[in-house]
Design an enzyme around this catalytic site. Structure first.
Site, PDB file in Angstrom:
ATOM      1  N   ARG A 238       0.066   9.336  -5.678  1.00 34.16           N
ATOM      2  CA  ARG A 238       1.384   9.205  -5.965  1.00 34.16           C
ATOM      3  C   ARG A 238       2.185   9.580  -4.605  1.00 34.16           C
ATOM      4  NH1 ARG A 238      -0.096   5.680  -8.720  1.00 34.16           N
ATOM      5  NH2 ARG A 238       0.292   5.652 -11.007  1.00 34.16           N
ATOM      6  N   ASP A 262      -1.591   5.386   1.284  1.00 35.89           N
ATOM      7  CA  ASP A 262      -1.429   3.893   0.615  1.00 35.89           C
ATOM      8  C   ASP A 262      -0.306   4.046  -0.239  1.00 35.89           C
ATOM      9  OD1 ASP A 262      -2.615   1.710  -0.232  1.00 35.89           O
ATOM     10  OD2 ASP A 262      -2.865   2.425  -2.158  1.00 35.89           O
ATOM     11  N   GLU A 267       8.373   4.005  -1.217  1.00 40.25           N
ATOM     12  CA  GLU A 267       7.704   2.637  -1.170  1.00 40.25           C
ATOM     13  C   GLU A 267       8.187   1.661  -2.209  1.00 40.25           C
ATOM     14  OE1 GLU A 267       3.542   2.998  -2.298  1.00 40.25           O
ATOM     15  OE2 GLU A 267       4.246   4.110  -4.197  1.00 40.25           O
ATOM     16  N   HIS A 298      -0.037   0.317  -1.196  1.00 40.93           N
ATOM     17  CA  HIS A 298      -0.465   0.390  -2.638  1.00 40.93           C
ATOM     18  C   HIS A 298      -1.511  -0.489  -3.037  1.00 40.93           C
ATOM     19  CE1 HIS A 298       1.262   2.596  -5.958  1.00 40.93           C
ATOM     20  NE2 HIS A 298       0.540   2.204  -6.638  1.00 40.93           N
ATOM     21  N   ALA A 300      -4.772   0.253  -2.543  1.00 44.29           N
ATOM     22  CA  ALA A 300      -6.130   1.073  -2.758  1.00 44.29           C
ATOM     23  C   ALA A 300      -7.245   0.509  -4.064  1.00 44.29           C
ATOM     24  CB  ALA A 300      -6.010   2.532  -3.107  1.00 44.29           C
ATOM     25  N   PHE A 301      -6.436   0.081  -4.951  1.00 46.27           N
ATOM     26  CA  PHE A 301      -7.102  -0.427  -6.206  1.00 46.27           C
ATOM     27  C   PHE A 301      -7.737  -1.778  -6.079  1.00 46.27           C
ATOM     28  CE2 PHE A 301      -3.258  -2.735  -6.372  1.00 46.27           C
ATOM     29  CZ  PHE A 301      -3.673  -4.079  -7.089  1.00 46.27           C
TER      30      PHE A 301
END
Length: 334
Positions: A238, A262, A267, A298, A300-301
């Protein structure tokens, strides 16, 4: 069960439509508009809304949704920072999430960021595109034989411990609730230490802690000062775990030798938006100006497997609510 799906991207529609045939009690309408107090009224006539990490499910948004009879907010992400959970409870709105969709995807991305920043792969790539084949300024550190400090050894942190051990690294873990199996059975964590010791001993630090009052700005001037000179720092957890201005000072001083991000504090206005035609002051631009920093938005997933799991769990929760069955374990926030 009628769901309005906010913030739709092409990959969302593809992954959810692919799974939707298995859920006859659920129907979805998609909109590219994000969930905010100004757009909550679009949910009139729907039983539920589906939103992502960049939504604004504040008390005002939830009050509007409740006024239109919406009883369920399906967060298609692991975190629920975007939701005022207490307000949802008071309004009788259920909130669900996807607690773990692909720990390995995020861990792999974290290592990728660390490698890219450390070995200046992004700079080498840009040079080749411009027919510049020099190596000056691209030297990095060999990770084999170094010490990795993993902050938070839940599913994602544990997956990164396995990766780091595969690189031949000594692995330190720091966690309020240590997973001793990673030490005794898997042998991917050499020992658990407190945060201060982890900062001092690690050559590579990756953040996977929950964000709360205790962990907010855990990376700050003081903790950065405890770290080794030239440390590699990665954050896929986070943004609020890192004090951005302290991070910039650490990079400028040389204390932080490479950084992969990330997520970052500022952000929210940027996540999943194309702002290429805008002129604005941004901490992102300052961070990206450093040759030893690599940033992603964001993502990474973001793998096919993770998207499929997000769709399945979200639809399972919607189906469970529609049929009065139990939600998937640990997916219910309130």
């Amino acid at each position: 069960m009628k769901i309005l799906f906010y913030g739709t991207q092409s990959y969302d529609r593809h992954s959810f439509d692919k799974e939707l045939t298995d859920y006859p009690d659920v129907s979805i309408d998609y909109t590219e508009i994000n969930l905010t107090p100004l757009t909550a009224s679009l949910a009139q006539g729907y039983d539920a809304v589906c939103a992502f990490v960049n939504a604004d499910a504040s008390i005002m948004t939830l009050e509007i949704l409740a006024g239109f009879g919406v009883k369920l907010v399906l967060m298609r992400c692991a975190g629920f920072d975007a939701v005022n959970v207490e307000a949802a409870k008071d309004l009788g709105i259920k909130v669900t999430r996807v607690p773990a969709y692909s720990p390995e995807a995020i861990a792999e991305h974290a290592m990728g960021l660390g490698l890219c920043a450390n070995r200046r792969i992004h700079r080498g790539y840009n040079r080749i595109r411009e027919n510049d084949f020099s190596l000056v300024g691209l030297v990095g550190e060999t990770l084999h034989g170094k010490t990795a400090g993993i902050v938070g050894t839940g599913r994602i942190g544990a997956a990164l411990c396995r990766i780091c051990k595969g690189f031949g690294m000594t692995v330190l873990g720091a966690d309020l609730y240590p997973n001793q199996k990673l030490v005794d059975e898997e042998h991917v964590v050499d020992e658990y230490v407190d945060y201060d010791e982890l900062w001092k001993r690690s050559d590579f630090i990756s953040l996977h802690a929950f964000l709360n009052e205790e962990s907010y700005h855990m990376i700050n001037d003081k903790t950065i000062g405890q770290m080794k000179d030239g440390v590699i720092l990665v954050n896929t957890g986070r943004g609020g775990l890192v004090d951005t201005q302290a991070l910039i000072r650490g990079i400028l001083s040389g204390k932080i030798g490479a950084c992969g991000l990330d997520v970052y504090e500022e952000e929210n206005p940027n996540v999943y938006r194309d702002r290429g035609d805008e002129v604005f002051s941004s901490v992102t631009a300052e961070l990206c100006s450093f040759p030893n920093v690599i940033m992603t938005s964001h993502q990474a997933f973001f793998t096919h497997e993770a998207l499929a799991q997000i769709a399945r769990v979200t639809l399972e929760n919607a189906q469970a609510y529609a049929t009065g069955k139990e939600f998937i374990d640990k997916s219910v926030v309130c």
